[in-house]
Design a protein around this motif. Structure first.
Motif, PDB file in Angstrom:
ATOM      1  N   ASN A 193      -0.597 -13.421   0.087  1.00  0.00           N
ATOM      2  CA  ASN A 193      -1.025 -12.069  -0.277  1.00  0.00           C
ATOM      3  C   ASN A 193      -0.963 -11.145   0.934  1.00  0.00           C
ATOM      4  OD1 ASN A 193      -2.018 -12.457  -3.165  1.00  0.00           O
ATOM      5  ND2 ASN A 193      -3.204 -14.030  -2.091  1.00  0.00           N
ATOM      6  N   VAL A 194       0.190 -10.574   1.146  1.00  0.00           N
ATOM      7  CA  VAL A 194       0.380  -9.577   2.200  1.00  0.00           C
ATOM      8  C   VAL A 194       0.344  -8.206   1.543  1.00  0.00           C
ATOM      9  CG1 VAL A 194       1.916  -8.698   3.978  1.00  0.00           C
ATOM     10  CG2 VAL A 194       1.757 -11.166   3.582  1.00  0.00           C
ATOM     11  N   SER A 195      -0.591  -7.375   1.964  1.00  0.00           N
ATOM     12  CA  SER A 195      -0.754  -6.057   1.328  1.00  0.00           C
ATOM     13  C   SER A 195      -0.115  -4.978   2.195  1.00  0.00           C
ATOM     14  CB  SER A 195      -2.231  -5.743   1.119  1.00  0.00           C
ATOM     15  OG  SER A 195      -2.923  -5.707   2.362  1.00  0.00           O
ATOM     16  N   GLY A 196       0.407  -3.958   1.548  1.00  0.00           N
ATOM     17  CA  GLY A 196       1.020  -2.832   2.231  1.00  0.00           C
ATOM     18  C   GLY A 196       1.284  -1.716   1.238  1.00  0.00           C
ATOM     19  N   VAL A 214      10.372   3.179   2.994  1.00  0.00           N
ATOM     20  CA  VAL A 214       9.823   2.310   4.041  1.00  0.00           C
ATOM     21  C   VAL A 214       8.649   1.534   3.468  1.00  0.00           C
ATOM     22  CG1 VAL A 214       8.747   2.232   6.324  1.00  0.00           C
ATOM     23  CG2 VAL A 214      10.525   3.921   5.847  1.00  0.00           C
ATOM     24  N   PHE A 215       8.625   0.225   3.769  1.00  0.00           N
ATOM     25  CA  PHE A 215       7.435  -0.571   3.450  1.00  0.00           C
ATOM     26  C   PHE A 215       6.603  -0.685   4.709  1.00  0.00           C
ATOM     27  CE2 PHE A 215       5.156  -4.617   3.427  1.00  0.00           C
ATOM     28  CZ  PHE A 215       4.407  -4.481   2.265  1.00  0.00           C
ATOM     29  N   GLU A 216       5.317  -0.384   4.601  1.00  0.00           N
ATOM     30  CA  GLU A 216       4.428  -0.380   5.759  1.00  0.00           C
ATOM     31  C   GLU A 216       3.250  -1.305   5.539  1.00  0.00           C
ATOM     32  OE1 GLU A 216       3.066   3.496   6.734  1.00  0.00           O
ATOM     33  OE2 GLU A 216       4.873   4.014   7.848  1.00  0.00           O
ATOM     34  N   THR A 217       2.908  -2.036   6.604  1.00  0.00           N
ATOM     35  CA  THR A 217       1.701  -2.844   6.619  1.00  0.00           C
ATOM     36  C   THR A 217       1.245  -2.974   8.061  1.00  0.00           C
ATOM     37  OG1 THR A 217       0.698  -4.919   5.886  1.00  0.00           O
ATOM     38  CG2 THR A 217       2.917  -5.047   6.803  1.00  0.00           C
ATOM     39  N   ASP A 223       1.636  -2.120  13.902  1.00  0.00           N
ATOM     40  CA  ASP A 223       2.130  -1.639  12.611  1.00  0.00           C
ATOM     41  C   ASP A 223       3.510  -2.232  12.349  1.00  0.00           C
ATOM     42  OD1 ASP A 223      -0.141  -0.130  12.326  1.00  0.00           O
ATOM     43  OD2 ASP A 223       0.769   1.731  13.040  1.00  0.00           O
ATOM     44  N   VAL A 224       3.725  -2.609  11.108  1.00  0.00           N
ATOM     45  CA  VAL A 224       5.016  -3.167  10.708  1.00  0.00           C
ATOM     46  C   VAL A 224       5.666  -2.197   9.731  1.00  0.00           C
ATOM     47  CG1 VAL A 224       6.222  -5.106   9.648  1.00  0.00           C
ATOM     48  CG2 VAL A 224       4.154  -5.515  11.018  1.00  0.00           C
ATOM     49  N   GLU A 225       6.813  -1.664  10.097  1.00  0.00           N
ATOM     50  CA  GLU A 225       7.543  -0.740   9.236  1.00  0.00           C
ATOM     51  C   GLU A 225       8.930  -1.314   8.974  1.00  0.00           C
ATOM     52  OE1 GLU A 225       7.664   3.096  10.991  1.00  0.00           O
ATOM     53  OE2 GLU A 225       5.487   3.330  11.079  1.00  0.00           O
TER      54      GLU A 225
END
Length: 567
Positions: A394-397, A421-424, A467-469
């Motif tokens: 369960n990785v949310s973003g 872009v997916f960001e988490t 931050d992961v983009e």
């Protein structure tokens, strides 16, 4: 007359004086004789000792330090390296001996090799550069007998006789038989040579040797550690969205795989396998320092078939693998390293993603990260090995759309698709909280037709807390039109330039657009009640666009005083 004078002279010397002269002469002669014996006595040859096969092996793979996140791993010429550690058993005689370690990696950097566990240490170390080959076999048999077998073309009957090798392999092959001297393969009859034994020091495997000394002799457990060229590894992330829509916050399952590459021709069975993540500062040229062993080809040359003055022309076709020389076609040896034609792309299927057999464990190694495979595995020659190292359910973003404004463009000519872009955040709150080495990223989305590919991108190294983009390419449903709303010169001194952005959303749900409205330090901005924030060196605002609708946004900007004072 001469004899009697001599004899009389000898008899006149007193006996005591004669003994004194002889004693003094012997005192000078004995050291001279001892020195002469020291130089004339042959030096005892070191006994050659074969180390046992590796009993315990560790392979630590470092990726190519010059490869960026956007570059794929080179399977046919990897430029990473590995540290290999092998435990072996040796039984040494008393005195000096040479230990041979057979089966080391062909990309071994010999100057990096260290052998521990020997009572006398290392006197000298060498990399054996010759592999077992027809040329090396003949050179090692020079002057010795071999068996030559010929086949009669008419009857098919084979006859065997003995011969002595009289030339080196680089000058053709001449044998001395009972019929005289003859060149092999020049009669046109099928011939082959048989050898009773291998020459000393010749091996079919790359070999490393050291000279050592042990006063008493004995059996010891030693460890050979060295760096080897021709390895690499990369990570790949496979994400599967759990929500059927991309509205708001989404969750996904994230699995990551380590793909390790061994381009050497040697296997390391039942080895402890580790991978190092991070950028290592490497000053040495491992490719240049590694000296892979060579298997020299045999070149058979017959007597000239044309004029004895000019000989027969030798035709060479440099652009082909085959060369025609002296009426014979000979195959050229392949360049190192061996091409991995048998390798195939690894396809990760849905079934393979269910539960990995084992997952690599992350450890800290200074500023680097170490991933240890929990079980021993076989690192095969010229092969890829893939192991899971991350399995998060369960990785949310959230999905963000990005757009950028150009104050030099005219409104009406600046329509362009927004970037998706997916960001988490790489922390435990968002379901991560582990180091993420660079590699590829593939995202799937569930649909009524099954899981479909959304996008493939590359991912840089991410530490915990960052931050992961992940850019997912152009959107086909969200567009932006953003430019100057007037005819003023953006570089006019201290003039406020009106700007306007028009955002359109064709999705069935509302979306968020992050709009870059000016580089930090290059523009002064007035945005009203929506305050910009700094993101990746740009001043940005985040705007919500309703489903199947548009939104306008206006602001002003001008150059700061420093822009003109610098001129």
């Amino acid at each position: 007359m001469g004899r009697s004078r001599t004899r009389q002279w000898q008899t006149r010397i007193p006996r005591d004086l004669r003994h004194a002269v002889l004693s003094r002469a012997m005192r000078w002669a004995l050291p001279i004789l001892a020195i002469g014996a020291l130089f004339s006595a042959p030096t005892a040859a070191r006994e050659i000792v074969e180390a046992s096969a590796p009993q315990d092996v560790s392979v630590t793979v470092y990726r190519n330090p010059d490869r960026s996140a956007d570059e794929a791993m080179e399977r046919d010429w990897p430029q990473g390296f590995a540290m290999i550690s092998e435990e072996r058993t040796v039984t040494l005689p008393a005195g000096q001996s040479t230990i041979r370690f057979e089966g080391v990696a062909e990309g071994m950097v010999a100057v990096s090799a260290i052998v521990t566990g020997l009572p006398g240490g290392t006197i000298e170390k060498n990399r054996n550069a010759d592999l077992l080959s027809p040329a090396a076999l003949l050179d090692g048999t020079l002057g010795n007998r071999v068996r030559i077998t010929r086949t009669n073309l008419g009857t098919g009957v084979e006859t065997t006789e003995s011969g002595v090798v009289r030339t080196r392999a680089d000058g053709g092959l001449v044998l001395q038989t009972r019929d005289g001297y003859e060149a092999v393969r020049c009669s046109g009859v099928p011939e082959r040579l048989s050898f009773d034994r291998l020459p000393d020091g010749l091996s079919s495997k790359p070999t490393f040797s050291i000279d050592t000394q042990d006063e008493a002799g004995g059996t010891y457990q030693v460890t050979l550690t060295y760096l080897a060229w021709g390895f690499d590894w990369e990570a790949h992330y496979v994400a599967t969205l759990k929500d059927e829509s991309a509205q708001g916050t989404v969750t996904m399952r994230l699995m990551s795989w380590l793909t390790l590459l061994n381009d050497n021709g040697q296997s390391f069975p039942n080895a402890e396998l580790l991978a190092i993540a991070g950028t290592l500062n490497v000053e040495s040229d491992f490719e240049g320092l590694s000296d892979p062993p060579t298997a020299r080809p045999l070149r058979l040359t017959c007597y000239p078939l044309g004029s004895t003055a000019a000989g027969t022309p030798i035709y060479r076709y440099e652009n082909q693998n085959d060369k025609f020389a002296g009426g014979m076609v000979r195959r050229q040896s392949a360049p190192a390293p061996v091409m991995m034609e048998s390798m195939s792309d690894i396809v990760v299927t849905g079934a393979a993603l269910s539960q990995p057999a084992m997952v690599a464990k992350e450890e800290q190694l200074g500023d680097l990260k170490l991933y240890r495979i929990p079980e021993k595995v076989d690192v095969s020659a010229n092969s890829l090995k893939q192991v899971a190292f991350l399995n998060k359910e369960n990785v949310s973003g959230e999905f963000i759309y990005t757009a950028r404004c150009n104050p030099y463009a005219d409104f009406g000519d600046a329509l362009s698709p927004a970037q998706m872009v997916f960001e988490t955040v790489n922390d435990e709150e968002h379901g991560l909280g582990v180091a993420m080495p660079m590699g590829g990223f593939t995202m799937f989305e569930p649909t009524i037709a099954g899981e479909l590919l959304v996008n493939e991108q590359s991912l840089r190294d991410h530490a915990v807390g960052q931050d992961v983009e992940i850019g997912l390419g152009n959107s086909s449903a969200v567009f932006s039109e953003c430019a100057q709303d007037g005819d003023l010169d953006p570089d006019a001194e201290r003039s406020w330039i009106p700007m306007r952005a028009k955002l359109s959303n064709a999705n069935e749900h509302a979306i968020t657009v992050r709009l870059a409205i000016g580089q930090a330090g290059e523009w002064e901005i007035r945005t009203g009640r929506i305050k910009p924030r700094l993101k990746n060196g740009e001043q940005t605002v985040e705007l919500t666009v309703p489903a199947n609708d548009t939104r306008d946004f206006r602001w002003k900007l001008r150059r700061p005083k420093s822009y003109f004072s610098d001129e």
